[in-house]
Design a protein around this motif. Structure first.
Motif, mmCIF file in Angstrom:
data_model
loop_
_atom_site.group_PDB
_atom_site.id
_atom_site.type_symbol
_atom_site.label_atom_id
_atom_site.label_comp_id
_atom_site.label_asym_id
_atom_site.label_seq_id
_atom_site.Cartn_x
_atom_site.Cartn_y
_atom_site.Cartn_z
ATOM 1 N N THR A 17 -4.777 27.991 24.513
ATOM 2 C CA THR A 17 -3.569 27.170 24.430
ATOM 3 C C THR A 17 -3.736 26.199 23.261
ATOM 4 O O THR A 17 -4.845 26.043 22.729
ATOM 5 C CB THR A 17 -3.328 26.341 25.717
ATOM 6 O OG1 THR A 17 -4.316 25.299 25.779
ATOM 7 C CG2 THR A 17 -3.393 27.205 26.972
ATOM 8 N N MET A 18 -2.681 25.541 22.886
ATOM 9 C CA MET A 18 -2.786 24.540 21.821
ATOM 10 C C MET A 18 -3.673 23.368 22.246
ATOM 11 O O MET A 18 -4.175 22.645 21.396
ATOM 12 C CB MET A 18 -1.404 24.057 21.386
ATOM 13 C CG MET A 18 -0.722 24.993 20.424
ATOM 14 S SD MET A 18 -1.680 25.278 18.899
ATOM 15 C CE MET A 18 -0.752 26.646 18.214
ATOM 16 N N ASN A 19 -3.914 23.201 23.541
ATOM 17 C CA ASN A 19 -4.855 22.168 23.992
ATOM 18 C C ASN A 19 -6.279 22.474 23.548
ATOM 19 O O ASN A 19 -7.133 21.592 23.562
ATOM 20 C CB ASN A 19 -4.818 22.025 25.516
ATOM 21 C CG ASN A 19 -3.514 21.426 25.993
ATOM 22 O OD1 ASN A 19 -2.852 20.693 25.269
ATOM 23 N ND2 ASN A 19 -3.134 21.766 27.208
ATOM 24 N N ASP A 20 -6.545 23.728 23.163
ATOM 25 C CA ASP A 20 -7.867 24.123 22.674
ATOM 26 C C ASP A 20 -8.022 23.874 21.182
ATOM 27 O O ASP A 20 -9.087 24.149 20.616
ATOM 28 C CB ASP A 20 -8.104 25.623 22.943
ATOM 29 C CG ASP A 20 -8.071 25.960 24.413
ATOM 30 O OD1 ASP A 20 -8.717 25.238 25.201
ATOM 31 O OD2 ASP A 20 -7.401 26.952 24.786
ATOM 32 N N PHE A 21 -6.992 23.363 20.545
ATOM 33 C CA PHE A 21 -6.986 23.266 19.085
ATOM 34 C C PHE A 21 -8.220 22.546 18.521
ATOM 35 O O PHE A 21 -8.890 23.083 17.638
ATOM 36 C CB PHE A 21 -5.712 22.585 18.572
ATOM 37 C CG PHE A 21 -5.717 22.431 17.077
ATOM 38 C CD1 PHE A 21 -5.379 23.500 16.270
ATOM 39 C CD2 PHE A 21 -6.111 21.242 16.486
ATOM 40 C CE1 PHE A 21 -5.424 23.387 14.886
ATOM 41 C CE2 PHE A 21 -6.160 21.123 15.112
ATOM 42 C CZ PHE A 21 -5.809 22.193 14.311
ATOM 43 N N TRP A 24 -11.569 24.365 19.064
ATOM 44 C CA TRP A 24 -11.496 25.655 18.380
ATOM 45 C C TRP A 24 -11.564 25.455 16.874
ATOM 46 O O TRP A 24 -12.238 26.186 16.165
ATOM 47 C CB TRP A 24 -10.234 26.389 18.801
ATOM 48 C CG TRP A 24 -10.181 27.836 18.455
ATOM 49 C CD1 TRP A 24 -9.075 28.521 18.082
ATOM 50 C CD2 TRP A 24 -11.237 28.803 18.471
ATOM 51 N NE1 TRP A 24 -9.394 29.844 17.851
ATOM 52 C CE2 TRP A 24 -10.717 30.031 18.082
ATOM 53 C CE3 TRP A 24 -12.598 28.726 18.757
ATOM 54 C CZ2 TRP A 24 -11.480 31.190 17.965
ATOM 55 C CZ3 TRP A 24 -13.378 29.878 18.657
ATOM 56 C CH2 TRP A 24 -12.814 31.086 18.264
ATOM 57 N N ARG A 47 -4.261 26.861 13.861
ATOM 58 C CA ARG A 47 -3.005 26.917 14.626
ATOM 59 C C ARG A 47 -2.449 28.337 14.627
ATOM 60 O O ARG A 47 -1.992 28.838 15.650
ATOM 61 C CB ARG A 47 -1.966 25.959 14.028
ATOM 62 C CG ARG A 47 -1.833 24.681 14.784
ATOM 63 C CD ARG A 47 -0.685 23.813 14.263
ATOM 64 N NE ARG A 47 -1.175 22.461 14.132
ATOM 65 C CZ ARG A 47 -1.771 21.942 13.064
ATOM 66 N NH1 ARG A 47 -1.918 22.630 11.973
ATOM 67 N NH2 ARG A 47 -2.207 20.709 13.068
#
Length: 178
Positions: A17-21, A24, A47
């Motif tokens: 998810t973008m919460n992992d940005f 990551w 992204r």
């Protein structure tokens, strides 16, 4: 914990998810981690990687999943199945891919996650062969492919990797070893 697709004794795999940005991006922007890629990832490429996987989940029902260490709930990389143009001829094949934070390498996590993804692929899809391909100098990735039972099928020269190694395992080969 969360909505896990795959669990092993030590690992849990779930959709990115973008919460992992941030964690990551830390991994993908690290020179050592990305030594077999043309370059490290900037924020836009990170992204884009997450967006690509979100699209893969919708399109195929699988993609590269976040690897979470169950003991600490720490994000340590990704592993999963993507459709790849392995031979550069426009045909897409299912590939097991994996990327592990350099601080968690050589602990068997990539092999553990990849083998679980192979099991998932043969149980939940109609694919009769699963692939893994990499730059021929990427010895760690080749070792993971071999540890999960894949065999070297072909090596070929190409512009992107100079030379690419293609490993695979068939459904019959996989079930014969389990």
């Amino acid at each position: 914990m969360g909505n896990y697709i795959i669990e092993t004794e030590e690992l849990a795999l779930r959709e990115l998810t973008m919460n992992d940005f941030l964690p990551w991006h830390q991994i993908l922007s690290d020179q050592e981690t990305m030594q077999y890629y043309p370059s490290v990832f900037d924020m836009d490429k990170t992204r884009g990687w997450i967006d690509w996987n979100l699209d893969n989940y919708r399109r195929y029902g699988f993609g590269l999943w976040a690897i979470i260490l169950k003991d600490t709930n720490q994000f340590i990389g990704d592993c999963g199945i993507t459709m790849q143009n392995i031979y550069g001829d426009g045909n897409l094949f299912p590939e097991i891919g994996y990327h592990i934070d350099k601080h968690f390498r050589c602990k068997g996590y990539a092999s553990q996650a990849a083998k679980s993804c192979l099991r998932f692929a043969f149980k939940n899809t109609g694919f009769n062969e699963i692939f893994c391909y990499q730059k021929c100098t990427n010895i760690p990735s080749k070792r993971v492919a071999e540890k999960i039972g894949m065999l070297l099928r072909k090596e070929y020269s190409d512009e992107k990797n100079t030379k690419t190694s293609v490993y695979s395992i068939t459904r019959t080969e996989f079930y014969a070893m389990t």
